[in-house]
Design a protein around this motif. Structure first.
Motif, PDB file in Angstrom:
ATOM      1  N   MET A   1     -12.399  -3.567   8.067  1.00 43.56           N
ATOM      2  CA  MET A   1     -12.679  -4.747   7.232  1.00 43.56           C
ATOM      3  C   MET A   1     -11.423  -5.169   6.645  1.00 43.56           C
ATOM      4  SD  MET A   1     -15.616  -5.101   4.119  1.00 43.56           S
ATOM      5  CE  MET A   1     -16.649  -4.036   5.233  1.00 43.56           C
ATOM      6  N   ALA A   2     -11.307  -6.340   6.510  1.00 43.44           N
ATOM      7  CA  ALA A   2     -10.215  -7.027   5.889  1.00 43.44           C
ATOM      8  C   ALA A   2      -9.964  -6.605   4.460  1.00 43.44           C
ATOM      9  CB  ALA A   2     -10.111  -8.595   6.029  1.00 43.44           C
ATOM     10  N   ASN A   3      -9.034  -6.690   3.653  1.00 39.45           N
ATOM     11  CA  ASN A   3      -8.922  -6.179   2.306  1.00 39.45           C
ATOM     12  C   ASN A   3      -9.898  -7.232   1.471  1.00 39.45           C
ATOM     13  OD1 ASN A   3      -7.908  -4.972   0.160  1.00 39.45           O
ATOM     14  ND2 ASN A   3      -6.283  -6.536  -0.104  1.00 39.45           N
ATOM     15  N   THR A   4      -9.619  -8.522   1.668  1.00 37.53           N
ATOM     16  CA  THR A   4     -10.472  -9.716   1.059  1.00 37.53           C
ATOM     17  C   THR A   4     -12.064  -9.404   1.178  1.00 37.53           C
ATOM     18  OG1 THR A   4      -8.724 -11.191   1.421  1.00 37.53           O
ATOM     19  CG2 THR A   4     -10.673 -11.990   0.816  1.00 37.53           C
ATOM     20  N   ALA A   5     -12.171  -9.054   2.587  1.00 40.56           N
ATOM     21  CA  ALA A   5     -13.923  -8.776   2.691  1.00 40.56           C
ATOM     22  C   ALA A   5     -14.242  -7.481   1.806  1.00 40.56           C
ATOM     23  CB  ALA A   5     -14.067  -8.683   4.168  1.00 40.56           C
ATOM     24  N   GLN A   6     -13.269  -6.408   1.918  1.00 39.72           N
ATOM     25  CA  GLN A   6     -13.762  -5.505   1.315  1.00 39.72           C
ATOM     26  C   GLN A   6     -13.650  -5.626  -0.377  1.00 39.72           C
ATOM     27  OE1 GLN A   6     -14.208  -2.314   2.356  1.00 39.72           O
ATOM     28  NE2 GLN A   6     -14.828  -1.448   0.240  1.00 39.72           N
ATOM     29  N   GLN A   7     -13.036  -6.375  -0.921  1.00 39.25           N
ATOM     30  CA  GLN A   7     -13.096  -6.849  -2.384  1.00 39.25           C
ATOM     31  C   GLN A   7     -14.445  -7.644  -2.629  1.00 39.25           C
ATOM     32  OE1 GLN A   7      -9.325  -9.095  -2.882  1.00 39.25           O
ATOM     33  NE2 GLN A   7      -8.346  -7.300  -3.798  1.00 39.25           N
ATOM     34  N   VAL A   8     -14.809  -8.592  -1.617  1.00 31.07           N
ATOM     35  CA  VAL A   8     -15.859  -9.278  -2.074  1.00 31.07           C
ATOM     36  C   VAL A   8     -17.010  -8.279  -1.858  1.00 31.07           C
ATOM     37  CG1 VAL A   8     -17.425 -11.141  -0.890  1.00 31.07           C
ATOM     38  CG2 VAL A   8     -14.940 -11.440  -1.171  1.00 31.07           C
ATOM     39  N   ALA A   9     -17.096  -7.130  -0.802  1.00 25.65           N
ATOM     40  CA  ALA A   9     -18.170  -6.434  -1.014  1.00 25.65           C
ATOM     41  C   ALA A   9     -18.304  -5.584  -2.036  1.00 25.65           C
ATOM     42  CB  ALA A   9     -17.936  -5.737   0.299  1.00 25.65           C
ATOM     43  N   GLU A  10     -17.182  -5.149  -2.834  1.00 26.22           N
ATOM     44  CA  GLU A  10     -17.196  -4.202  -3.945  1.00 26.22           C
ATOM     45  C   GLU A  10     -17.598  -4.865  -5.049  1.00 26.22           C
ATOM     46  OE1 GLU A  10     -13.317  -2.909  -4.013  1.00 26.22           O
ATOM     47  OE2 GLU A  10     -13.510  -1.455  -2.420  1.00 26.22           O
ATOM     48  N   MET A  11     -17.304  -6.318  -5.210  1.00 22.96           N
ATOM     49  CA  MET A  11     -17.560  -7.008  -6.297  1.00 22.96           C
ATOM     50  C   MET A  11     -19.147  -7.492  -6.132  1.00 22.96           C
ATOM     51  SD  MET A  11     -14.456  -9.956  -6.788  1.00 22.96           S
ATOM     52  CE  MET A  11     -15.066 -10.511  -8.235  1.00 22.96           C
ATOM     53  N   VAL A  12     -19.667  -7.709  -5.019  1.00 26.27           N
ATOM     54  CA  VAL A  12     -21.233  -8.091  -4.747  1.00 26.27           C
ATOM     55  C   VAL A  12     -22.082  -6.905  -5.204  1.00 26.27           C
ATOM     56  CG1 VAL A  12     -22.777  -8.619  -3.281  1.00 26.27           C
ATOM     57  CG2 VAL A  12     -20.631  -9.956  -3.404  1.00 26.27           C
ATOM     58  N   ASP A  13     -21.350  -5.633  -4.700  1.00 29.65           N
ATOM     59  CA  ASP A  13     -22.118  -4.540  -5.191  1.00 29.65           C
ATOM     60  C   ASP A  13     -22.150  -3.974  -6.576  1.00 29.65           C
ATOM     61  OD1 ASP A  13     -23.311  -2.122  -3.981  1.00 29.65           O
ATOM     62  OD2 ASP A  13     -21.659  -0.961  -4.497  1.00 29.65           O
ATOM     63  N   MET A  14     -21.364  -4.740  -7.282  1.00 28.25           N
ATOM     64  CA  MET A  14     -21.528  -4.728  -8.709  1.00 28.25           C
ATOM     65  C   MET A  14     -22.628  -5.178  -9.652  1.00 28.25           C
ATOM     66  SD  MET A  14     -17.716  -4.709 -10.232  1.00 28.25           S
ATOM     67  CE  MET A  14     -16.545  -5.245  -9.345  1.00 28.25           C
TER      68      MET A  14
END
Length: 70
Positions: A1-14
């Motif tokens: 997973m691209a770094n940006t996609a990972q960041q989005v997923a982590e933020m949504v998970d919050m």
């Protein structure tokens, strides 16, 4: 997973569950606005398509009729 996609997923998970659903619908709308017919490909998909085409051009394939489907 691209770094940006990972960041989005982590933020949504919050987010709380109800807000995660909103975020999911928002992302779906973004993707649909970007590619309403779902015909665009990602860079990885484009590379896979090109690799497949190159294999066909080199004759590296098995013909459908050469396969014993039984």
């Amino acid at each position: 997973m691209a770094n940006t996609a990972q960041q989005v997923a982590e933020m949504v998970d919050m987010l709380p569950d109800s807000e995660q659903l909103f975020a999911l619908e928002f992302v779906k709308r973004l993707v649909h606005a970007w590619d309403p017919d779902y015909t665009k490909v990602t860079p990885a998909e484009a590379a896979a398509i090109e690799a497949g085409r190159a294999e066909i051009e080199r004759g590296e394939y098995v013909r459908h009729e050469d396969i014993n489907w039984k």
